[in-house]
Write a protein that holds these residues in place. Structure first.
Motif, mmCIF file in Angstrom:
data_model
loop_
_atom_site.group_PDB
_atom_site.id
_atom_site.type_symbol
_atom_site.label_atom_id
_atom_site.label_comp_id
_atom_site.label_asym_id
_atom_site.label_seq_id
_atom_site.Cartn_x
_atom_site.Cartn_y
_atom_site.Cartn_z
ATOM 1 N N ALA A 126 -9.797 31.615 -18.789
ATOM 2 C CA ALA A 126 -8.971 30.752 -17.938
ATOM 3 C C ALA A 126 -8.541 31.529 -16.696
ATOM 4 C CB ALA A 126 -7.763 30.255 -18.719
ATOM 5 N N THR A 184 -5.278 30.902 -14.497
ATOM 6 C CA THR A 184 -3.947 31.018 -15.086
ATOM 7 C C THR A 184 -2.957 31.572 -14.061
ATOM 8 O OG1 THR A 184 -4.868 31.359 -17.286
ATOM 9 C CG2 THR A 184 -2.610 32.109 -16.941
ATOM 10 N N GLY A 219 1.722 25.530 -13.126
ATOM 11 C CA GLY A 219 0.616 25.956 -13.957
ATOM 12 C C GLY A 219 -0.615 26.297 -13.161
ATOM 13 N N PRO A 220 -1.664 26.546 -13.873
ATOM 14 C CA PRO A 220 -1.772 26.530 -15.326
ATOM 15 C C PRO A 220 -1.002 27.674 -15.994
ATOM 16 C CG PRO A 220 -3.963 26.607 -14.285
ATOM 17 C CD PRO A 220 -2.958 26.768 -13.224
#
Length: 175
Positions: free
Chosen positions: A25, A28, A153-154
């Motif tokens: 991810a 992030t 976010g994320p």
């Protein structure tokens, strides 16, 4: 006082987890992990900030035991004088080890204090929506994320710990 485990090796192991999160991810913006002794959040912060210095790393603690949040507010390791036991027994504590504080303050941006009710609701949400049974300490990160205090976010919330008696869990999340 020497901590019973080698905190350097413990932190390095959690740094690897942080690197894996960024691999899976990369967008992030923030990560949240419960603070017990501090090794998990410090390791995550060490690994993640090495690759992505702008990421925000938060520690989550219950309102009944939040020495790290107090330490961030005061700028040095603190004792939490209002400590009381709760079902969130895997996080928070009476104080922060000075040696861990020296490592933590470099890679963790602050602490988010979570109410016991918000923690219960996070436990319930995970059980209901994701079929994950989490102990109180494991639910702190989700509860902290839901407060909005971690920013936009994320956001990755580390859910670590399912060591909870099923009867107690049902009592905690029941309506």
């Amino acid at each position: 006082f020497v901590h019973p485990f080698d905190d350097h090796n413990f932190i390095v192991g959690h740094a690897t987890m942080g690197l894996e999160i960024l691999e899976d991810a990369p967008d992030t913006a923030a990560v949240i992990a419960a603070i017990g002794g501090g090794g998990l959040v410090t390791g995550l912060g060490s690994g993640m900030k090495a690759l992505k210095p702008e990421i925000t790393v938060w520690g989550a603690e219950p309102e009944t035991a939040a020495p790290a949040a107090l330490s961030f507010a005061k700028g040095c390791p603190q004792t939490f004088t209002d400590w009381t036991p709760s079902f969130v027994d895997g996080a928070g504590g009476r104080s922060l080890f000075p040696r861990m504080w020296e490592r933590m303050k470099l890679v963790v941006d602050g602490g988010i204090v979570v109410s016991l009710e918000d923690t219960r609701q996070a436990m319930r949400l995970m059980a209901d929506k994701a079929r994950v049974i989490s102990e109180g300490a494991g639910a702190l990160s989700l509860a902290a994320a839901l407060t909005g205090k971690a920013g936009q976010g994320p956001i990755v919330a580390i859910v670590s710990g399912g060591n909870v008696d099923l009867k107690k869990f049902c009592e905690l999340i029941g309506s």
